[in-house]
Enzyme design. Structure first.
Site, PDB file in Angstrom:
ATOM      1  N   SER A   8       0.849  -1.192   0.000  1.00  0.00           N
ATOM      2  CA  SER A   8       0.000   0.000   0.000  1.00  0.00           C
ATOM      3  C   SER A   8       0.879   1.234   0.000  1.00  0.00           C
ATOM      4  O   SER A   8       1.688   1.425   0.922  1.00  0.00           O
ATOM      5  CB  SER A   8      -0.889   0.009   1.251  1.00  0.00           C
ATOM      6  OG  SER A   8      -1.332   1.336   1.482  1.00  0.00           O
ATOM      7  N   HIS A  33      -1.434  -1.329  -4.175  1.00  0.00           N
ATOM      8  CA  HIS A  33      -2.670  -0.998  -3.459  1.00  0.00           C
ATOM      9  C   HIS A  33      -2.729   0.514  -3.214  1.00  0.00           C
ATOM     10  O   HIS A  33      -1.815   1.105  -2.636  1.00  0.00           O
ATOM     11  CB  HIS A  33      -2.691  -1.755  -2.123  1.00  0.00           C
ATOM     12  CG  HIS A  33      -3.933  -1.588  -1.322  1.00  0.00           C
ATOM     13  ND1 HIS A  33      -5.065  -2.370  -1.493  1.00  0.00           N
ATOM     14  CD2 HIS A  33      -4.232  -0.735  -0.308  1.00  0.00           C
ATOM     15  CE1 HIS A  33      -5.986  -2.003  -0.626  1.00  0.00           C
ATOM     16  NE2 HIS A  33      -5.515  -1.006   0.112  1.00  0.00           N
ATOM     17  N   ASP A  35      -4.879   3.600  -1.514  1.00  0.00           N
ATOM     18  CA  ASP A  35      -5.902   3.934  -0.523  1.00  0.00           C
ATOM     19  C   ASP A  35      -6.460   5.324  -0.787  1.00  0.00           C
ATOM     20  O   ASP A  35      -5.780   6.325  -0.551  1.00  0.00           O
ATOM     21  CB  ASP A  35      -5.297   3.865   0.877  1.00  0.00           C
ATOM     22  CG  ASP A  35      -5.024   2.434   1.295  1.00  0.00           C
ATOM     23  OD1 ASP A  35      -5.967   1.627   1.235  1.00  0.00           O
ATOM     24  OD2 ASP A  35      -3.882   2.131   1.653  1.00  0.00           O
ATOM     25  N   MET A  37      -8.964   8.186   0.200  1.00  0.00           N
ATOM     26  CA  MET A  37      -9.703   8.646   1.391  1.00  0.00           C
ATOM     27  C   MET A  37     -10.186  10.070   1.184  1.00  0.00           C
ATOM     28  O   MET A  37      -9.465  10.887   0.602  1.00  0.00           O
ATOM     29  CB  MET A  37      -8.792   8.605   2.618  1.00  0.00           C
ATOM     30  CG  MET A  37      -8.146   7.257   2.864  1.00  0.00           C
ATOM     31  SD  MET A  37      -7.174   7.271   4.385  1.00  0.00           S
ATOM     32  CE  MET A  37      -6.420   5.647   4.316  1.00  0.00           C
ATOM     33  N   HIS A  66      -8.692   1.027  -3.408  1.00  0.00           N
ATOM     34  CA  HIS A  66      -9.539   0.809  -2.232  1.00  0.00           C
ATOM     35  C   HIS A  66     -10.225   2.135  -1.909  1.00  0.00           C
ATOM     36  O   HIS A  66      -9.578   3.068  -1.425  1.00  0.00           O
ATOM     37  CB  HIS A  66      -8.630   0.329  -1.084  1.00  0.00           C
ATOM     38  CG  HIS A  66      -9.313   0.123   0.222  1.00  0.00           C
ATOM     39  ND1 HIS A  66      -8.613  -0.042   1.397  1.00  0.00           N
ATOM     40  CD2 HIS A  66     -10.625   0.045   0.560  1.00  0.00           C
ATOM     41  CE1 HIS A  66      -9.469  -0.205   2.389  1.00  0.00           C
ATOM     42  NE2 HIS A  66     -10.695  -0.147   1.915  1.00  0.00           N
ATOM     43  N   MET A  68     -12.206   4.448   0.126  1.00  0.00           N
ATOM     44  CA  MET A  68     -12.746   4.753   1.460  1.00  0.00           C
ATOM     45  C   MET A  68     -13.332   6.155   1.384  1.00  0.00           C
ATOM     46  O   MET A  68     -12.812   7.111   1.977  1.00  0.00           O
ATOM     47  CB  MET A  68     -11.618   4.669   2.501  1.00  0.00           C
ATOM     48  CG  MET A  68     -11.177   3.241   2.775  1.00  0.00           C
ATOM     49  SD  MET A  68      -9.571   3.147   3.568  1.00  0.00           S
ATOM     50  CE  MET A  68      -8.532   3.298   2.130  1.00  0.00           C
ATOM     51  N   MET A 137     -10.982  -5.447   6.361  1.00  0.00           N
ATOM     52  CA  MET A 137     -10.104  -4.520   7.083  1.00  0.00           C
ATOM     53  C   MET A 137      -9.709  -5.164   8.409  1.00  0.00           C
ATOM     54  O   MET A 137     -10.581  -5.616   9.159  1.00  0.00           O
ATOM     55  CB  MET A 137     -10.823  -3.201   7.379  1.00  0.00           C
ATOM     56  CG  MET A 137     -11.061  -2.281   6.192  1.00  0.00           C
ATOM     57  SD  MET A 137      -9.587  -1.788   5.278  1.00  0.00           S
ATOM     58  CE  MET A 137      -8.496  -1.185   6.578  1.00  0.00           C
ATOM     59  N   ASP A 175      -6.323  -6.272   4.910  1.00  0.00           N
ATOM     60  CA  ASP A 175      -5.704  -4.950   4.827  1.00  0.00           C
ATOM     61  C   ASP A 175      -5.561  -4.328   6.216  1.00  0.00           C
ATOM     62  O   ASP A 175      -6.562  -4.028   6.871  1.00  0.00           O
ATOM     63  CB  ASP A 175      -6.603  -4.074   3.939  1.00  0.00           C
ATOM     64  CG  ASP A 175      -6.013  -2.702   3.657  1.00  0.00           C
ATOM     65  OD1 ASP A 175      -4.907  -2.416   4.135  1.00  0.00           O
ATOM     66  OD2 ASP A 175      -6.693  -1.928   2.958  1.00  0.00           O
TER      67      ASP A 175
HETATM   68  C1  DX5 Z   1      -5.893   1.805   6.005  1.00  0.00           C
HETATM   69  C2  DX5 Z   1      -5.562   1.369   4.603  1.00  0.00           C
HETATM   70  C3  DX5 Z   1      -4.471   0.368   4.503  1.00  0.00           C
HETATM   71  C4  DX5 Z   1      -3.162   0.836   5.078  1.00  0.00           C
HETATM   72  C5  DX5 Z   1      -2.396  -0.312   5.553  1.00  0.00           C
HETATM   73  O1  DX5 Z   1      -7.052   2.561   6.004  1.00  0.00           O
HETATM   74  O2  DX5 Z   1      -6.703   0.824   3.955  1.00  0.00           O
HETATM   75  O3  DX5 Z   1      -4.293  -0.079   3.162  1.00  0.00           O
HETATM   76  O4  DX5 Z   1      -2.358   1.523   4.151  1.00  0.00           O
HETATM   77  O5  DX5 Z   1      -1.252   0.162   6.177  1.00  0.00           O
HETATM   78  P1  DX5 Z   1      -0.478  -0.706   7.246  1.00  0.00           P
HETATM   79  O6  DX5 Z   1       0.033  -1.931   6.508  1.00  0.00           O
HETATM   80  O7  DX5 Z   1       0.598   0.205   7.697  1.00  0.00           O
HETATM   81  O8  DX5 Z   1      -1.457  -1.081   8.307  1.00  0.00           O
HETATM   82 ZN    ZN Z   2      -6.372  -0.203   1.893  1.00  0.00          ZN
END
Ligand code: DX5
Ligand code: ZN
Length: 219
Positions: A8, A33, A35, A37, A66, A68, A137, A175
């Protein structure tokens, strides 16, 4: 069953993203990956399709987006156009999940439903046959570097059972909080796609950290 390592980029050095991606490619990454947000669905803001498009230009690896965000259905086409190959949306946010999953698939991507740690698997019961993957998650979404919630292991096992009983082929993506200490437990529980942010990009030698995790996933 092929197991995929999905670094990620949330914990990557954004001042040199193309180099960071090269590092994980050299370490054996299978998927990138991303993320996304919005500061509303989760209490943090990251990036949108522009960054995904930039990543698409520097790697041939599949890109896993992903989402969010609130109202993810409004942005799916933009992310696909930017180069996404996997797209997941959160079941806590999407009212017409069947429609949204079909939209993702119609646009030529693998479609996934994502679940927060407190969201029960039963919500997936009627949609499982339509899904290419489920993203569980194992931390509360929003930030990298959080501790793995151990109860997630049971949830993975349970979903793996549901998959076997129904004779389905969706992949299980996990994740949050994944690293060398717990990755074996995740393999045993039935995980297929392993997302890891800080345990790869947070390390001094990104390539070596990636390769170490990847080694666990080889048969
Ligand atoms: C959190 C994300 C994850 C995050 C994981 O909201 O969806 O993908 O980047 O990071 P680590 O591996 O540091 O928990
Ligand atoms: Zn993620």
């Amino acid at each position: 069953m092929t197991r995929l390592l999905a670094p990620s980029i949330l914990s990557a050095d954004f001042s040199n993203l193309s180099q960071q991606i090269r590092y994980v490619e050299m370490g054996g990454a299978d998927v990138i990956h991303c993320d996304v947000m919005d500061g509303k669905f989760v209490p943090n803001i990251t990036f949108g399709p522009i960054v995904v498009k930039a990543i698409r230009q520097v790697t041939k690896l599949p890109i896993d987006v992903h989402l969010m965000i609130k109202e993810p259905e409004k942005y799916i086409a933009d992310f696909v156009e930017a180069g996404a190959n996997f797209v997941s949306v959160h079941v806590e946010e999407v009212v017409h999940l069947d429609r949204v999953i079909n939209t993702i698939k119609d646009l030529g991507c693998k479609a996934g439903a994502a679940l927060n740690p407190a969201t029960p698997l039963v919500l997936l019961e009627n949609i499982l046959p339509s899904l290419n993957f489920v993203l569980l998650m194992s931390v509360n979404p929003g930030f990298g570097g959080q501790r793995f919630i151990t109860g997630s292991l049971n949830k993975i096992r349970k979903l793996n059972e549901m998959r076997k009983i129904s004779n389905l082929e969706f992949l299980i993506e996990v994740d949050g909080g994944i690293g060398a200490k717990n990755i074996k437990n995740l393999i045993n529980a039935g995980c297929d796609i392993f997302v890891a942010g800080s345990s790869i990009f947070g390390q001094d030698n990104v390539t070596a950290a990636c390769a170490e995790l990847k080694n666990f996933l080889r048969d």
